[in-house]
Write an enzyme that holds these catalytic residues in place. Structure first.
Site, PDB file in Angstrom:
ATOM      1  N   SER A 379      86.449 122.256 -12.957  1.00 20.94           N
ATOM      2  CA  SER A 379      85.844 123.490 -12.475  1.00 20.94           C
ATOM      3  C   SER A 379      85.196 124.240 -13.624  1.00 20.94           C
ATOM      4  O   SER A 379      85.602 124.105 -14.788  1.00 20.94           O
ATOM      5  CB  SER A 379      86.909 124.388 -11.835  1.00 20.94           C
ATOM      6  OG  SER A 379      87.771 124.927 -12.832  1.00 20.94           O
ATOM      7  N   ASP A 380      84.178 125.024 -13.304  1.00 17.52           N
ATOM      8  CA  ASP A 380      83.745 126.028 -14.268  1.00 17.52           C
ATOM      9  C   ASP A 380      84.902 127.006 -14.418  1.00 17.52           C
ATOM     10  O   ASP A 380      85.818 127.064 -13.593  1.00 17.52           O
ATOM     11  CB  ASP A 380      82.472 126.741 -13.783  1.00 17.52           C
ATOM     12  CG  ASP A 380      81.660 127.301 -14.932  1.00 17.52           C
ATOM     13  OD1 ASP A 380      82.235 127.560 -16.021  1.00 17.52           O
ATOM     14  OD2 ASP A 380      80.441 127.504 -14.760  1.00 17.52           O
ATOM     15  N   TRP A 381      84.883 127.794 -15.470  1.00 17.22           N
ATOM     16  CA  TRP A 381      86.027 128.644 -15.781  1.00 17.22           C
ATOM     17  C   TRP A 381      86.224 129.697 -14.669  1.00 17.22           C
ATOM     18  O   TRP A 381      85.329 130.485 -14.390  1.00 17.22           O
ATOM     19  CB  TRP A 381      85.822 129.282 -17.137  1.00 17.22           C
ATOM     20  CG  TRP A 381      86.332 128.454 -18.293  1.00 17.22           C
ATOM     21  CD1 TRP A 381      87.082 128.911 -19.335  1.00 17.22           C
ATOM     22  CD2 TRP A 381      86.151 127.051 -18.540  1.00 17.22           C
ATOM     23  NE1 TRP A 381      87.387 127.887 -20.207  1.00 17.22           N
ATOM     24  CE2 TRP A 381      86.831 126.729 -19.737  1.00 17.22           C
ATOM     25  CE3 TRP A 381      85.507 126.025 -17.855  1.00 17.22           C
ATOM     26  CZ2 TRP A 381      86.872 125.440 -20.259  1.00 17.22           C
ATOM     27  CZ3 TRP A 381      85.547 124.733 -18.373  1.00 17.22           C
ATOM     28  CH2 TRP A 381      86.215 124.451 -19.552  1.00 17.22           C
TER      29      TRP A 381
END
Length: 883
Positions: A379-381
């Protein structure tokens, strides 16, 4: 200084001894060769064959400058500084013994003289200089090793790979532990599994901690690299960046960003390697992935997918039809997958009402199954919204949030099979690049690696070369390059000429604004790099004064002061700029301050006005008809000022091309939307593909200091013969090539230069609004009068279009090919027929009919390389420069 004989072995410590001949040898030996590189002694080229301009064209050349047996030289623009003359015994290849390009190698020896680059004394054929990277472990073998290890792991160990660590909650949000990487997973020493040490990357290793700034190179932005239109340059950059990441103890680079631009005002456009075109992005993405991973650093392609604006990026919902997705937005990701990319990062936005990181159709069906992605999805952060293992998400980052979905507790409720599949994908990516054997450290015990200075003279020289190669000469009315014989006084005007680098944790340009603030060298946000850049004033002034040109300064946006300086100068350089950053879109496409008013006021009184643009993407130029020359640099990093000087003084011939369209007005772009749901109703009609959009300068445009003629277009079956050089085949997938379009390029001007011929195809029944980019080549240096034969290899996919009705690709029948210097150049064309699939399942190329020139029939394996002017000798091979 004359050098001859074999290259002695030397170490970097010897270079510090500063011992004349030995020092130069060490500089030329030390360089960028990746650890897993196959690099023949002669680079696969004939002796005397160099991708360089001739020494006789340099301003300080004379017949007694070098001995008669000199092959190439490091040349200086200052008469008082001796050239360095290299014999054929040393200059035995199209690159220096270090693996550096000869121009870069000479510039890196800054303590030996003010070298502007390299030049050749030979008349041999010119060849692009490449490095062939060795193959990494096949995915099948890596998966087998992963499964063996998985059987030895406890359930807790398997789960530990699926969640990041290293962050802690604060009163307002979350923060990173001191001397941890921005992304981390725990090591498992008993199994030889290292921690994943992940760091942000757009223009280099992000120095999250202020006290480490200055220990890395601030490279040009990825959009700047896109403007090189040069896969080999991108690969050189990626190898160097990979070295710096590995040198800092990192083994994962959170890049490349490959989204095709949709919204011209997108705050992150400077980060995206694709510019506005999927084919351009595909070729460059492949080079980036292969270069970085040659250094044992996992590449993470991002942001998957339809993440086209920063406005409401965490909540907006993208609706994209399948044809637009497959033809416009998926291709750069597919190219990265084909190159073996290790991981993919899913984006913040929703797709069809479901968050990207929970979207089973996009993650599992499209990415992993149909596109055959073998790596893992992270995932992106803080972009995870549920425990979506079954949907295709393999890893949650950064592992600390208001609700952690991949926690031990939440994973307990997931089927063991889903945990094993995700863990196996992560392990396979590690084994494929042999991370266990290359591990440097495990946080929190990485401060010794974090504090290392991993930049070098070689990297600074390469950064300068890349920035110069990315500069796009948009307009030039007999003013550039600057010649001391014609110009005695210049003025440098505009506040950006002395702009400083912005430090997000301190006060700099932008007045200490929020973290997403960028500067005129590096965009803002997670990809921002803080350094000590060479300003435009410093670079231009140093170069001008070296040849006796007086420099006047008006380094503000004060119109009165600018006009006063302009009235006294032969040529005025107005430096104008704007920037952008992550999480916010640009409010408009204007330049900062009152730059437009300043440009118009200066142009009204100046003899000749040159505008230097430092920009993160498209800008409007209502003043473009009022000035003599315009050049664009898409945030060029720490060597910005030196790169400007190299190009405007003619030390480097301009060869950049626009990776975007420069619109007449903002009405000729797609604006960010405030709507909760954004329908990509324009479909394929973005950038140059939208016939209603007007361009001040079209996609692919870029001038040089010479001129080129194109002729002899024809189609031919591709056949790679024994005469094809190693470097020409580096990026060329021989098995995939189905048909070649060929054309002859001739330097019809008076200076050496590089051409960038571009191939656009109009596919019958494809529903594409215009002919679209399906090939480009960046030639070697062509001397005046020289010609080269260029081949554009086309795959079946290149000759096909996606059919939503059949959910498949269909090969076009009639095809019209256009070759020119931009998307607007259709002066050379060819119509040909692609015959239908045969019973055996193979398609055959049909006949062709060319217009605009006489057709020239030839085969790819024939000896058709650079043809020198009458009276000179040389031979070479058909050139494949990047596919």
């Amino acid at each position: 200084l004359k050098l001859a004989g074999a290259m002695p072995a030397c170490r970097r410590t010897m270079c510090a001894m500063r011992s004349g001949l030995g020092l130069l040898l060490c500089h030329l030996t030390h360089g960028l060769v990746p650890s897993s590189t196959e690099f023949p002694a002669n680079s696969g080229t004939a002796p005397g064959s160099f991708d360089l301009d001739k020494c006789e064209n340099k301003p300080t050349y004379n017949n007694e400058r070098c001995p008669s047996d000199t092959s190439i030289a490091c040349w200086s623009a200052v008469n008082a500084t001796a050239w360095t003359c290299l014999s054929a015994a040393l200059a035995n290849g199209s690159r220096a013994p270090s693996g550096l390009l000869w121009d870069v190698a000479c510039r890196s020896t800054t303590d030996l003289g003010s070298f502007q680059g390299a030049c050749t004394f030979g008349n041999g054929s010119q060849t692009r200089a490449s490095v062939v990277l060795l193959q990494v472990m096949p995915w099948a073998e890596a998966r087998e090793k992963a499964e063996e290890t998985l059987a030895l792991m406890t359930l807790a160990e398997r789960r530990s790979l699926l969640q990041g660590i290293g962050w802690h909650p604060t009163k307002w949000f979350f923060d990173l532990e001191q001397d941890w990487y921005v992304g981390n997973t725990p090591a498992l020493p008993r199994l030889g599994i290292p921690s994943l040490n992940m760091q942000d990357a757009s223009a280099g290793f992000r120095t999250y901690w202020s006290h480490y700034r200055g220990t890395v190179t601030v490279w040009p932005s990825l959009l700047s690299l896109a403007a090189t239109w040069d896969p080999e340059a991108v690969q050189d950059f990626a190898v160097a960046v990979g070295k710096e990441f590995a040198g800092k103890g990192a083994n994962v680079i959170l890049g490349p960003s490959v989204n095709v631009h949709r919204v011209a005002r997108n705050g992150r456009n400077f980060e995206y390697l694709s510019g506005e075109d999927p084919y351009l992005g595909s070729q460059l993405s492949r080079a980036y992935v292969q270069g970085v991973q040659s250094e044992g650093v996992l590449a993470v392609m991002k942001h998957w997918v339809f993440n086209s604006q920063e406005t409401n990026r965490g909540t907006q919902n993208s609706i994209v039809d399948a044809k637009t997705a497959w033809e416009l937005y998926y291709p750069p990701f597919q190219a990265a997958i084909n190159a073996g990319v290790s991981a993919a990062m899913c984006s913040y936005n929703k797709i069809d009402g479901t968050y990207s990181c929970s979207h089973k159709h996009q993650l599992d069906e499209i990415l992993k199954r149909r596109m055959n992605f073998q790596g893992f999805v992270q995932s992106d952060w803080w972009a995870t919204h549920n425990t979506s293992l079954a949907e295709g998400l393999d890893q949650e980052m950064p592992g600390v949030a208001k609700e952690v979905f991949f926690s031990e507790v939440n994973l307990t409720g997931q089927p063991l099979k889903e945990v094993d599949v995700a863990a196996s994908r992560i392990l396979a990516a590690m084994y494929r690049l042999d991370l266990g054997a290359k591990a440097k450290c495990t946080p929190p015990n990485c401060s010794r690696w974090m504090e290392r200075n991993v930049t070098s003279p070689e990297h600074r020289a390469l950064s300068r070369s890349l920035a110069a190669d990315s500069i796009v000469l948009l307009k030039n009315e007999d003013v550039l390059p600057i010649s001391p014989g014609k110009v005695s006084k210049i003025a440098i005007v505009g506040a950006p000429a002395v702009a400083k680098s912005y430090d997000p944790s301190g006060v700099g340009q932008g007045g200490g604004a929020s973290w997403h603030t960028g500067d005129y060298y590096s965009g803002g946000g997670s990809g921002h790099m803080t350094g000590s850049p060479v300003t435009p004033l410093e670079g231009l002034k140093q170069r001008a004064e070296a040849v006796g040109i007086e420099v006047l300064e008006s380094t503000s946006d004060n119109v009165t002061a600018g006009v006063e300086a302009a009235e006294q100068a032969d040529v005025v350089f107005v430096v104008a700029a704007t920037t952008s950053g992550e999480s916010v879109d640009r409010p408009n496409l204007d330049l900062d301050g009152n730059a437009s008013s300043l440009i118009q006021a200066v142009a009204a009184v100046a003899n000749k006005t040159v505008v230097l643009l430092q920009i993160p993407g498209a800008v409007v130029m209502p003043w473009h008809d009022e000035v003599s020359a315009i050049l664009a640099l898409f945030l060029g990093g720490q060597e910005t000022g030196s790169a400007w000087a190299d190009v405007v003084f003619g030390d480097v011939e301009p060869s950049g091309r626009l990776p975007i369209m420069m619109p007449v007005s903002e009405n000729d772009t797609i604006a960010p939307s405030e709507e909760a749901t954004i329908v990509y109703s324009e479909g394929l009609e973005t950038s140059y593909r939208n016939t209603s959009f007007q361009a001040t300068f079209p996609f692919g445009h870029g001038l040089t200091y010479t001129t080129f003629e194109y002729s002899g277009i024809n189609s031919s079956a591709c056949s790679v013969g024994s005469n094809a050089s190693r470097s020409s085949l580096e990026f060329f997938d021989q098995d995939a090539a189905f048909l070649c379009i060929m054309v002859t390029v001739r330097n019809s001007g008076s200076r050496a230069g590089r051409a960038v011929p571009q191939l656009y195809l109009d596919l019958q029944d494809s529903e594409q609004p215009v002919a679209i980019l399906k090939g480009f080549q960046k030639t070697a240096v062509l001397h005046p009068g020289s010609t080269t034969r260029i081949a554009f290899p086309l795959t079946k996919k290149d000759l096909s279009y996606y059919s939503a009705g059949s959910d498949d690709w269909i090969m076009a029948g009639d095809v019209t090919a256009y070759v020119g210097e931009s998307s607007a150049d259709k002066s050379l064309s060819l119509e040909f027929l692609v015959e239908a699939e045969t019973e055996s399942g193979t398609a055959q190329p049909g006949g062709d009919h060319s217009s605009g020139s006489i057709a020239l029939s030839c085969w790819l394996g024939a000896v058709l390389a650079i043809v020198p002017p009458t009276g000179s000798e040389g031979r070479g091979d058909v050139n494949f420069y990047g596919f």
